[in-house]
Design an enzyme around this catalytic site. Structure first.
Site, mmCIF file in Angstrom:
data_model
loop_
_atom_site.group_PDB
_atom_site.id
_atom_site.type_symbol
_atom_site.label_atom_id
_atom_site.label_comp_id
_atom_site.label_asym_id
_atom_site.label_seq_id
_atom_site.Cartn_x
_atom_site.Cartn_y
_atom_site.Cartn_z
ATOM 1 C CB SER A 17 -40.917 -49.750 29.361
ATOM 2 O OG SER A 17 -39.671 -50.163 29.598
ATOM 3 C CE LYS A 68 -32.122 -43.498 25.792
ATOM 4 N NZ LYS A 68 -31.936 -44.082 24.571
ATOM 5 C CG ASN A 89 -28.358 -47.123 27.392
ATOM 6 O OD1 ASN A 89 -27.275 -47.168 27.882
ATOM 7 N ND2 ASN A 89 -29.099 -47.965 26.503
ATOM 8 N N GLY A 133 -30.119 -36.743 19.472
ATOM 9 C CA GLY A 133 -29.697 -37.648 20.454
ATOM 10 C C GLY A 133 -29.504 -39.142 19.951
ATOM 11 C CB ALA A 134 -31.839 -41.527 18.378
ATOM 12 C CG LEU A 218 -31.954 -46.255 15.836
ATOM 13 C CD1 LEU A 218 -31.907 -46.435 14.040
ATOM 14 C CD2 LEU A 218 -31.381 -45.150 16.230
HETATM 15 P P1 ATR Z 1 -33.894 -37.906 19.786
HETATM 16 O O1 ATR Z 1 -33.157 -38.012 21.251
HETATM 17 O O2 ATR Z 1 -34.705 -39.024 19.982
HETATM 18 O O3 ATR Z 1 -33.063 -38.353 18.745
HETATM 19 P P2 ATR Z 1 -34.109 -35.287 19.383
HETATM 20 O O4 ATR Z 1 -32.731 -34.838 19.942
HETATM 21 O O5 ATR Z 1 -35.103 -34.145 19.713
HETATM 22 O O6 ATR Z 1 -34.607 -36.714 19.741
HETATM 23 O O7 ATR Z 1 -34.143 -35.345 17.919
HETATM 24 C C1 ATR Z 1 -34.987 -35.721 17.102
HETATM 25 C C2 ATR Z 1 -34.715 -35.766 15.535
HETATM 26 O O8 ATR Z 1 -35.876 -36.181 14.648
HETATM 27 C C3 ATR Z 1 -34.247 -34.384 14.694
HETATM 28 O O9 ATR Z 1 -33.417 -34.618 13.974
HETATM 29 C C4 ATR Z 1 -35.470 -33.730 14.172
HETATM 30 O O10 ATR Z 1 -35.212 -32.999 13.252
HETATM 31 P P3 ATR Z 1 -34.710 -31.524 13.505
HETATM 32 O O11 ATR Z 1 -33.513 -31.395 14.160
HETATM 33 O O12 ATR Z 1 -34.990 -30.726 12.176
HETATM 34 O O13 ATR Z 1 -35.938 -31.060 14.463
HETATM 35 C C5 ATR Z 1 -36.122 -35.235 13.698
HETATM 36 N N1 ATR Z 1 -37.595 -35.001 13.417
HETATM 37 C C6 ATR Z 1 -38.537 -35.228 14.212
HETATM 38 N N2 ATR Z 1 -39.824 -35.236 13.684
HETATM 39 C C7 ATR Z 1 -39.403 -35.080 12.376
HETATM 40 C C8 ATR Z 1 -40.177 -35.238 11.279
HETATM 41 N N3 ATR Z 1 -41.352 -35.297 11.079
HETATM 42 N N4 ATR Z 1 -39.476 -35.080 9.968
HETATM 43 C C9 ATR Z 1 -38.408 -35.173 9.927
HETATM 44 N N5 ATR Z 1 -37.460 -35.195 10.894
HETATM 45 C C10 ATR Z 1 -38.173 -35.359 12.114
#
Ligand code: ATR
Length: 276
Positions: A17, A68, A89, A133-134, A218
């Protein structure tokens, strides 16, 4: 030694971090007497760690992955933006002893785009990749800038559609799958998937980025992310990662805790220099 108000970031993993460094630089710049440390806290230990931290005189806390949503549940009061983003956060110990939860990620992104990179948002066509979430955390601050429209594309299409419906009262926003983007073009493409963390890239077609369009991941790292490299290959006017957003969300948290707003540009320059 003079007494210092205590702050910390909890997360898992937390060893890389940059938040302690950023907040220590803010404190030096604004002459605030604070300590700020990173603490390894898996989700299962969140409640006990939080109790211990505030019982020992902690004044405020940042929470990062995977905490979060737990911080959102734990906060006794929530700011409007935290309510909408369903994630916290920043926790602030209030005078009455209760914890106020806020989310400074979205405002951090918008400040970085507008103030540090002069990337306009008003009347722009924006594509957000990912519906987790992001993405949720940035939707309201982006919609407040009156873009022409926002499209959320996600692997799991239903999640994008559901998320877009939750924010549709705030502007023109819709959700779809990557295959549905067809011939659409965007002035700004934001990567809010967690794909960067594993060096992957969402399935993006060619010609998605309009001429003079920009890309923004991000996520950030010491090396350009796969998405930043994709943006460069698409001849984006700017293809950036989220280091500036990280500093700006921290500045907003610092302001909530201390009532003083740090000047961020010199600190972003310093962190950029350190990683190159
Ligand atoms: P965060 O809090 O970082 O947003 P999250 O809520 O687990 O984490 O969401 C991760 C996001 O990244 C989701 O939109 C996921 O897509 P799915 O909802 O279809 O799972 C997306 N994601 C993760 N790995 C991916 C990849 N290799 N290609 C495309 N989308 C991906």
């Amino acid at each position: 030694m003079p007494y210092k108000d205590q702050y910390a970031v909890f997360g898992h993993p937390i060893n890389h971090s940059k938040s302690p460094r950023i907040h220590q630089l803010f404190a030096k710049q604004t002459q605030q007497q604070i300590s700020y440390e990173a603490q390894e806290v898996p989700a299962a230990s969140f409640e006990s760690a939080i109790q211990q931290f505030f019982q020992q005189g902690g004044k405020g806390l940042n929470c990062t992955v995977p905490l979060k949503e737990l911080a959102w549940q734990r906060a006794e009061q929530l700011s409007r933006r935290a309510k909408l983003s369903k994630a916290v956060n920043t926790l602030i110990l209030q005078e009455n002893g209760t914890l106020l939860g806020d989310n400074t990620d979205g405002i951090g992104l918008v400040t970085d785009l507008l103030n540090n990179h002069a990337i306009p948002l008003s009347d722009r066509r924006i594509l957000i990749l990912g519906a987790g979430g992001a993405s949720r955390g940035i939707l309201e601050p982006l919609l407040q800038q009156s873009p022409r429209h926002i499209v959320i594309a996600n692997r799991t299409v239903e999640k994008a559609i559901t998320l877009s419906h939750e924010f549709s009262h705030l502007g023109d926003i819709r959700g779809c799958g990557y295959d549905d983007l067809n011939n659409a073009q965007f002035d700004l493409i934001l990567n809010a998937t967690s794909a960067s963390l594993t060096g992957e890239l969402p399935p993006l077609g060619e010609h998605l980025l309009a001429e003079k369009g920009c890309c923004y991941d991000l996520a950030y790292g010491n090396q350009p992310t796969a998405f930043v490299l994709w943006g460069q290959a698409q001849k984006a006017e700017k293809s950036l990662d989220g280091l500036g957003m990280l500093v700006e969300q921290a500045a907003e948290a610092f302001y909530l805790w201390r009532g003083v707003r740090p000047e961020t540009s010199a600190i972003i320059d310093l962190l950029n220099a350190e990683r190159s």
